[in-house]
Motif scaffolding. Structure first.
Motif, PDB file in Angstrom:
ATOM      1  N   PRO A 326      47.813  -5.040  47.944  1.00 59.95           N
ATOM      2  CA  PRO A 326      48.588  -4.066  48.609  1.00 59.95           C
ATOM      3  C   PRO A 326      48.269  -2.709  47.937  1.00 59.95           C
ATOM      4  N   SER A 329      45.377  -1.494  50.262  1.00 64.73           N
ATOM      5  CA  SER A 329      45.833  -1.517  51.457  1.00 64.73           C
ATOM      6  C   SER A 329      46.747  -0.294  51.759  1.00 64.73           C
ATOM      7  N   TYR A 330      47.581   0.198  50.838  1.00 65.18           N
ATOM      8  CA  TYR A 330      48.454   1.366  50.988  1.00 65.18           C
ATOM      9  C   TYR A 330      47.308   2.532  50.861  1.00 65.18           C
ATOM     10  N   ASN A 333      45.362   2.690  54.434  1.00 69.98           N
ATOM     11  CA  ASN A 333      46.264   3.246  55.398  1.00 69.98           C
ATOM     12  C   ASN A 333      46.704   4.705  55.502  1.00 69.98           C
TER      13      ASN A 333
HETATM   14  C1  NAG Z   1      48.121  -1.144  56.478  1.00 68.57           C
HETATM   15  O1  NAG Z   1      48.004  -1.002  57.892  1.00 68.57           O
HETATM   16  C2  NAG Z   1      48.095  -2.379  58.401  1.00 68.57           C
HETATM   17  C3  NAG Z   1      47.489  -2.220  59.873  1.00 68.57           C
HETATM   18  O2  NAG Z   1      48.285  -1.489  60.416  1.00 68.57           O
HETATM   19  C4  NAG Z   1      49.270  -3.083  58.216  1.00 68.57           C
HETATM   20  O3  NAG Z   1      49.022  -4.528  58.734  1.00 68.57           O
HETATM   21  C5  NAG Z   1      49.583  -3.237  56.793  1.00 68.57           C
HETATM   22  O4  NAG Z   1      50.427  -3.771  56.449  1.00 68.57           O
HETATM   23  C6  NAG Z   1      49.560  -1.976  56.155  1.00 68.57           C
HETATM   24  N1  NAG Z   1      49.654  -1.959  54.714  1.00 68.57           N
HETATM   25  C7  NAG Z   1      50.393  -1.657  53.923  1.00 68.57           C
HETATM   26  C8  NAG Z   1      50.673  -1.796  52.538  1.00 68.57           C
HETATM   27  O5  NAG Z   1      51.584  -1.067  54.493  1.00 68.57           O
END
Ligand code: NAG
Ligand code: NAG
Ligand code: NAG
Ligand code: NAG
Ligand code: NAG
Ligand code: NAG
Ligand code: NAG
Ligand code: NAG
Length: 505
Positions: A326, A329-330, A333
């Motif tokens: 996570p 991913s943050y 994004n």
């Molecule tokens: C980041 O973006 C992806 C694709 O839009 C999404 O699936 C994912 O949940 C997002 N990550 C977070 C941590 O919000």
């Protein structure tokens, strides 16, 4: 017989000038030792004759002396240098004769330095002065060999028996600036670059503060001869922050709730320190996390269970994937959204760019993700707020000494956490805590720095001191509560005495 007589008879007839030439030559049976350039000479006693020849050089030389034993409350030897050429030992400079081109090398905490020209060499004389001390002499044409480095080591943090410590920065780091049209920001899961130059040899010296090393000679040979504590669990070089490359030690085998003094020696003879810190109490449960390339500044204990396989700490190698995924991913994004701005082509600020924004966001995200465990500062054991702070609380701001309360100690931004309300934990990325601990709140500056560095369209909003900022951040420590940079109660998140007031990330 005749020859012998005539020889004896001729002896008093030697011309006076020849006699004068012979006398120094006889005295020279005792020859002074010549100090060699760019090396260190160690002496466990003052030699006879008590003086040394300094080689002649076309460039200025730096003569350094370091005491290796004794203490400054005892008589200390005196070091007198001359850069005039005088060959006779009788003419060695002394502390009383003085004269032009005669200088005493003053000692400061056991260390003396003198720089000057020696076009045709010189002499360094040592006066015992009733002192029995071992010492070193360094002669260099490339800066001082013995030195007290002004920048300090840095404490990451401690557990009950470990300490994470960094050397002073030894090489600066210039973050490459991306530019239009190829404005590329680093990926979230980045690998650290390498330093470009050679890494100096570093030695970490840890000693219980009760040994009082800080009051003794601050020289490499003295400090390294003293009893040390702790053993090195790991040593790596690390780019913790923009100040540059440092050596990083994870030390183990320390005693709980003990004050320690730390020094770092660079290339044996250069001393950085001291800094002071305390180990946590024996019941402190949070393990250390460090050496994460995607969160390079994180080097403190977090509220996780003990690391798997009896590892000494969490690093990028054993941190659970459900925490890193996570986080990365943050960051990925955020970077994607940020680069919808025409980074490097349009400017939202004359001072900062998208790359600065990404770094500031990363620092904030890492400090929020990795909740920091702590304990009250050793110098201030009662200084923390008890009772769980409500989300709407407005208290907890830093309070410093005032006219009315001149003895007011500064409270650390500590908030007790228990296992009863797992949903109230600060970091949803970490699992619910399995034990109670004190959380050290992030400094509000981790948020305001991000606010300042990022374009407005991202809508970053930091809580303000008037509302509930102090419930979730340490407010008023570094910057003042109304935002005056560096105008806070302590001006810093931590100090060299082991106080840590808020988490700078
Ligand atoms: C980041 O973006 C992806 C694709 O839009 C999404 O699936 C994912 O949940 C997002 N990550 C977070 C941590 O919000
Ligand atoms: C000795 O050193 C001093 C200080 O650097 C300098 O002023 C002086 O000229 C030097 N003397 C000689 C003989 O070089
Ligand atoms: C763009 O910059 C990145 C990183 O600075 C570099 O790896 C890449 O080769 C560059 N691409 C072009 C087309 O120059
Ligand atoms: C990050 O990158 C390293 C190698 O560069 C890789 O071994 C690791 O699995 C990556 N971590 C994640 C969470 O993707
Ligand atoms: C560090 O120490 C090693 C061995 O003690 C030596 O070979 C090396 O030259 C030293 N490096 C520096 C930069 O002084
Ligand atoms: C380091 O200290 C720990 C804890 O005291 C001890 O278990 C370990 O054996 C020590 N290691 C060395 C190499 O001394
Ligand atoms: C550690 O030092 C602090 C002062 O900085 C002192 O108040 C405290 O008693 C010391 N603790 C121990 C265990 O010596
Ligand atoms: C991550 O996984 C571990 C088991 O591998 C689990 O105990 C923990 O609760 C998980 N963390 C989160 C935030 O879900």
């Amino acid at each position: 017989m005749t020859t012998a007589t005539s020889t004896t008879a001729r002896k008093p007839m030697l011309p006076l000038s020849l006699l004068l030439l012979l006398l120094p030559a006889l005295t020279f049976a005792q020859t002074r030792q010549e100090l060699s350039l760019n090396s260190v000479a160690f002496f466990n006693t003052i030699p006879n004759p008590p003086s040394f020849v300094i080689p002649g050089q076309g460039v200025p030389l730096t003569i350094t002396v370091a005491l290796c034993s004794g203490s400054s409350s005892q008589p200390m030897p005196r070091f007198i240098v001359t850069n005039s050429t005088n060959n006779a030992i009788e003419d060695d400079p002394t502390s009383t004769t003085g004269g032009p081109d005669v200088f005493e090398i003053g000692l400061d905490d056991g260390l003396g330095t003198w720089t000057g020209e020696f076009p045709s060499g010189g002499v360094l004389a040592v006066e015992e002065n009733g002192a029995q001390m071992t010492f070193e002499i360094g002669v260099s044409n490339d800066g001082p060999i013995h030195e007290h480095i002004t920048s300090l080591p840095l404490l990451g943090d401690t557990t009950s028996n470990q300490a994470l410590i960094f050397s002073h920065p030894f090489e600066s780091f210039d973050r490459p600036k991306p530019s239009y049209p190829n404005y590329t920001l680093p990926v979230a899961n980045q690998t650290l670059p390498s330093p470009t130059g050679n890494t100096p040899n570093f030695t970490l010296i840890l000693s219980p503060t009760s040994n009082n090393l800080a009051a003794r000679h601050q020289t490499g040979c003295f400090l390294s001869s003293q009893p040390k504590e702790g053993n090195i669990t790991s040593e790596t070089i690390w780019l913790k922050d923009q100040q540059g490359w440092r050596d990083q030690w994870l030390m183990g085998g320390l005693t709980p709730a003990t004050n320690y003094t730390a020094y770092v020696l660079q290339d044996t003879n250069k001393v950085s320190g001291p800094i002071f810190f305390a180990t946590k109490s024996a019941s402190f449960s949070c393990p250390l996390v460090h050496s994460l390339p995607y969160c390079p500044g994180i080097s403190y204990p977090i509220p996780l269970p003990a690391p798997p396989s009896a590892a000494p700490s969490y690093t990028t190698l054993n941190l659970p994937q459900n925490i890193t995924d996570p986080l990365l991913s943050y960051l990925t994004n955020f970077t994607t959204t940020l680069t919808t701005f025409a980074c490097g082509r349009d400017w939202y600020s004359p001072l900062v760019g998208c790359d600065d924004c990404q770094i500031a966001y990363r620092t904030w995200l890492c400090s929020i993700t990795f909740t920091r465990c702590s304990e009250p500062s050793p110098s201030n054991p009662n200084a923390f707020t008890t009772g769980t702070v409500e989300p709407t609380a407005t208290g907890l701001s830093a309070l410093g000494p005032s006219k009315k309360h001149p003895d007011q100690k500064v409270f650390s931004a500590l908030v007790p956490q228990d296992t009863a309300r797992p949903e109230a934990r600060r970091s949803p990325t970490l699992p619910p805590p399995s034990y109670a601990y004190d959380m050290l709140l992030p400094c509000i500056e981790t948020c305001t720095a991000m606010d300042r560095a990022c374009p407005a369209f991202l809508g970053i909003k930091c809580p303000t001191a008037q509302f509930n900022a102090a419930a979730s951040y340490g407010v008023g420590y570094v910057d003042s509560a109304d935002g005056d940079q560096g105008g806070g109660v302590t001006g810093n998140a931590a100090d060299q005495w082991g106080n840590v007031w808020c988490n700078p990330g």
